[in-house]
Design an enzyme around this catalytic site. Structure first.
Site, PDB file in Angstrom:
ATOM      1  N   GLU A  58       0.928  -1.247  -0.056  1.00  0.00           N
ATOM      2  CA  GLU A  58       0.111   0.012   0.075  1.00  0.00           C
ATOM      3  C   GLU A  58       0.950   1.365   0.022  1.00  0.00           C
ATOM      4  O   GLU A  58       1.508   1.587   0.992  1.00  0.00           O
ATOM      5  CB  GLU A  58      -0.887  -0.088   1.198  1.00  0.00           C
ATOM      6  CG  GLU A  58      -1.891  -1.113   1.278  1.00  0.00           C
ATOM      7  CD  GLU A  58      -3.094  -0.843   0.223  1.00  0.00           C
ATOM      8  OE1 GLU A  58      -2.992   0.013  -0.483  1.00  0.00           O
ATOM      9  OE2 GLU A  58      -3.726  -2.030   0.044  1.00  0.00           O
TER      10      GLU A  58
ATOM     11  N   CYS B 187      -2.392   9.380   2.290  1.00  0.00           N
ATOM     12  CA  CYS B 187      -1.788   8.615   1.002  1.00  0.00           C
ATOM     13  C   CYS B 187      -2.522   9.119   0.033  1.00  0.00           C
ATOM     14  O   CYS B 187      -2.167   9.096  -0.970  1.00  0.00           O
ATOM     15  CB  CYS B 187      -1.780   7.141   1.354  1.00  0.00           C
ATOM     16  SG  CYS B 187      -3.298   6.392   1.798  1.00  0.00           S
TER      17      CYS B 187
HETATM   18  P1  NAD Z   1       7.961   4.973   5.309  1.00  0.00           P
HETATM   19  O1  NAD Z   1       8.133   4.123   3.809  1.00  0.00           O
HETATM   20  O2  NAD Z   1       9.092   5.776   5.342  1.00  0.00           O
HETATM   21  O3  NAD Z   1       7.890   4.042   6.268  1.00  0.00           O
HETATM   22  C1  NAD Z   1       6.999   2.852   6.575  1.00  0.00           C
HETATM   23  C2  NAD Z   1       7.219   1.729   7.494  1.00  0.00           C
HETATM   24  O4  NAD Z   1       8.506   1.356   6.733  1.00  0.00           O
HETATM   25  C3  NAD Z   1       7.824   2.284   8.860  1.00  0.00           C
HETATM   26  O5  NAD Z   1       7.471   1.280   9.637  1.00  0.00           O
HETATM   27  C4  NAD Z   1       9.315   2.049   8.784  1.00  0.00           C
HETATM   28  O6  NAD Z   1       9.853   1.780   9.772  1.00  0.00           O
HETATM   29  C5  NAD Z   1       9.589   1.106   7.736  1.00  0.00           C
HETATM   30  N1  NAD Z   1      10.956   1.111   7.144  1.00  0.00           N
HETATM   31  C6  NAD Z   1      11.897   2.167   7.053  1.00  0.00           C
HETATM   32  N2  NAD Z   1      12.813   1.846   6.417  1.00  0.00           N
HETATM   33  C7  NAD Z   1      12.535   0.534   6.066  1.00  0.00           C
HETATM   34  C8  NAD Z   1      13.654  -0.274   5.206  1.00  0.00           C
HETATM   35  N3  NAD Z   1      14.678   0.004   4.960  1.00  0.00           N
HETATM   36  N4  NAD Z   1      13.276  -1.419   5.072  1.00  0.00           N
HETATM   37  C9  NAD Z   1      11.807  -1.892   5.481  1.00  0.00           C
HETATM   38  N5  NAD Z   1      10.980  -1.192   6.193  1.00  0.00           N
HETATM   39  C10 NAD Z   1      11.511   0.317   6.397  1.00  0.00           C
HETATM   40  O7  NAD Z   1       6.685   5.682   5.204  1.00  0.00           O
HETATM   41  P2  NAD Z   1       5.934   6.827   6.088  1.00  0.00           P
HETATM   42  O8  NAD Z   1       6.672   8.002   6.094  1.00  0.00           O
HETATM   43  O9  NAD Z   1       5.806   6.000   7.275  1.00  0.00           O
HETATM   44  O10 NAD Z   1       4.509   6.941   5.418  1.00  0.00           O
HETATM   45  C11 NAD Z   1       4.310   7.862   4.471  1.00  0.00           C
HETATM   46  C12 NAD Z   1       4.373   7.031   2.920  1.00  0.00           C
HETATM   47  O11 NAD Z   1       3.414   5.833   3.213  1.00  0.00           O
HETATM   48  C13 NAD Z   1       3.521   7.856   1.997  1.00  0.00           C
HETATM   49  O12 NAD Z   1       4.328   7.670   0.822  1.00  0.00           O
HETATM   50  C14 NAD Z   1       2.173   7.708   1.960  1.00  0.00           C
HETATM   51  O13 NAD Z   1       1.659   7.918   0.732  1.00  0.00           O
HETATM   52  C15 NAD Z   1       2.251   6.045   2.190  1.00  0.00           C
HETATM   53  N6  NAD Z   1       1.063   5.420   2.608  1.00  0.00           N
HETATM   54  C16 NAD Z   1       0.264   4.872   1.801  1.00  0.00           C
HETATM   55  C17 NAD Z   1      -0.793   4.253   2.376  1.00  0.00           C
HETATM   56  C18 NAD Z   1      -1.874   3.280   1.608  1.00  0.00           C
HETATM   57  O14 NAD Z   1      -3.000   2.762   1.994  1.00  0.00           O
HETATM   58  N7  NAD Z   1      -1.611   2.919   0.295  1.00  0.00           N
HETATM   59  C19 NAD Z   1      -1.481   4.664   3.820  1.00  0.00           C
HETATM   60  C20 NAD Z   1      -0.513   5.548   4.352  1.00  0.00           C
HETATM   61  C21 NAD Z   1       0.695   5.919   3.990  1.00  0.00           C
END
Ligand code: NAD
Length: 463
Positions: A209, A243
């Site tokens: 997502e 998002c």
């Molecule tokens: P992010 O990708 O920075 O982090 C998401 C998760 O990934 C966190 O738990 C983080 O700790 C983990 N993470 C960080 N580095 C990682 C790595 N190297 N390997 C694996 N996991 C890792 O995203 P965010 O800042 O928490 O959220 C914002 C983003 O999420 C935006 O792009 C937004 O559009 C998207 N989003 C999508 C949805 C959806 O339903 N499609 C919902 C909410 C947010």
């Protein structure tokens, strides 16, 4: 317990309980519901501590939304779980086919911070419904909410069935090295790529997502006051850290001046000027805050006008609801997912011009169209590959539990919510039983002869 120990315990538990009964799953979901209501006040306070999320907004965008998903699942799980009888084509006469949904196995859930409750518990609900043990990693950026969610989940699930591991990228990397059966990731496209690469090592299935730039078109026929109000809510709730928030506006040139007036009026009606309004959440971390102010500076440097807002307060990490008029294509606000309360407004010639601009970018998670003309909606629906097209509203596709919800390419892979969420964690297993007529297949088995070919050709009539 280390991630490896948790994984091994869940794997052993799953081996002994490969298909938890419906009553057990329902019991866990009901306990989750109860715990959620019990922790409502504490979670609301936690989200205030984490990023000053307004309590009323928490009620609508965290609790109501999670309860919609939870209640929908409780209501429909019995029917989702039932084996589905499939029709029998003539060529298969004498057989019966059913499709059973069995849990895939221990699953990894990686959650973002922006809707810490909803987006951590959403996949927990679906994994539980499907009967999968899970390890969930909440985001490190909302530590108060994550701590409460941990104690909530630990009070309901024994570690063999459901566990929380706290931490940032290093912990996520450690978890991703384990051969989970399914990985549900919600976050940015950049990390989504890392997750998919890790999943490929074990050929685990993924639900990704992700995010991106969701366009919003305001047509010449639109009700401009309603458009301004819907866009304002979709963009500025959670301070744009959503998002599916409208990322940029494409406004028909004939109504651009009128619409701009409605939009600034609506912002003035909804929010107090200055960067201190308690109805606007703050930006989650100083790093994220800095990025937002850089986006505004970059637009200014490229000669764009700030129509309204632009004010920022570094101490509270609050930013005013900001509209940027006609930023050029090279600006960062037109290149990157904004994920904050900044809204670029671009004037376009017509529907075709809007569609052309959308096509220059990766496939968006959502596409919003404000118009009175259904033909315009159809035009967007047929032209844009996106998770959802919404007419005269924003965000509501997320709470339509009959969904499905998800993106395409850069905005995601797979679908979640409701039955789609349940299926993502389920292995759809065909059980085909021969009831009579075993002799039929023998007609085309060795030893082959011209007769085998004659019969195979005759079977073509019954496919
Ligand atoms: P992010 O990708 O920075 O982090 C998401 C998760 O990934 C966190 O738990 C983080 O700790 C983990 N993470 C960080 N580095 C990682 C790595 N190297 N390997 C694996 N996991 C890792 O995203 P965010 O800042 O928490 O959220 C914002 C983003 O999420 C935006 O792009 C937004 O559009 C998207 N989003 C999508 C949805 C959806 O339903 N499609 C919902 C909410 C947010």
């Amino acid at each position: 317990m280390t991630p490896l120990q948790l994984f091994e315990r869940q794997t052993a538990h799953f081996k002994a309980n490969p298909n938890p009964p419906l009553a057990h799953r329902i019991q866990r979901l009901k306990a989750l519901r109860e715990a959620l209501l019990e922790h409502e006040q504490a979670l609301t306070e936690a989200l205030w501590k984490d990023f000053y999320k307004p309590p009323y907004e928490v009620e609508v965008t965290e609790f109501l939304t999670t309860l919609i998903e939870l209640d929908h699942t409780l209501r429909h799980l019995a029917s989702w779980i039932k084996p589905q009888r499939k029709p029998t084509p003539l060529v298969l006469i004498g057989t019966r086919t059913d499709v059973h949904c069995y849990p895939k196995g221990p699953s990894l859930l990686i959650a973002p911070w922006n809707y810490a409750v909803l987006l951590t518990l959403g996949p927990v609900i679906h994994a539980t419904a499907a009967g999968c043990p899970f390890v969930v990693k909440p985001s490190e950026h909302t530590p108060h909410a994550a701590a409460l969610l941990t104690s909530m989940i630990e009070s309901i699930y024994p570690p063999d069935e459901g566990a929380v591991v706290m931490g940032g990228p290093e912990t996520a990397t450690e978890l991703l090295a384990l051969p989970f059966s399914h990985i549900h990731f919600t976050g940015s496209p950049r990390i989504g790529r890392i997750v998919m690469e890790a999943a490929s090592r074990h050929l685990a299935s993924v639900t990704l997502e992700l995010g991106g730039k969701s366009p919003t078109y305001v047509d010449v026929s639109a009700d401009l006051e309603a458009a301004a109000s819907g866009i304002c809510f979709g963009k500025f709730s959670n301070a744009g850290q959503t998002c599916i928030a409208p990322d940029y506006l494409l406004v028909h040139k004939d109504i651009a001046a009128d619409f701009t007036r409605h939009l600034t009026d609506e912002i003035a009606r909804a929010y107090v000027p200055g960067a201190g309004d308690a109805d606007l959440a703050s930006i989650v971390t100083p790093t994220h805050f800095r990025r937002q102010t850089e986006l505004i500076d970059d637009a200014r440097q490229h000669g764009a006008d700030i129509l309204t807002g632009g004010g920022a307060d570094a101490d509270s990490r609050r930013l005013e609801a900001t509209v940027i008029l006609n930023p050029s294509e090279e600006t960062r606000v037109m290149q990157e997912e904004i994920f904050g309360p900044i809204l670029p407004l671009v004037v376009v010639d017509n529907v075709e011009d809007a569609l052309e601009r959308i096509s220059l970018r990766p496939k968006p998670l959502s596409t919003y169209v404000y118009t009175k003309d259904d033909a315009v909606v159809d035009r967007f629906s047929q032209s844009v590959r996106t998770g959802a097209v919404c007419k005269n509203t924003t965000m509501l596709q997320f709470v339509q539990p009959f969904g499905p919800f998800g993106g395409e390419g850069n905005s995601g892979i797979g679908r979640s919510h409701g039955e789609a969420g349940f299926r993502a964690f389920s292995n759809e297993q065909v059980v085909l039983r021969r009831r009579w007529g075993s002799w039929i297949l023998r007609l085309v088995q060795p030893p082959y002869s011209p007769r085998s070919s004659w019969i195979a050709r005759a079977f073509r009539k019954f496919t």
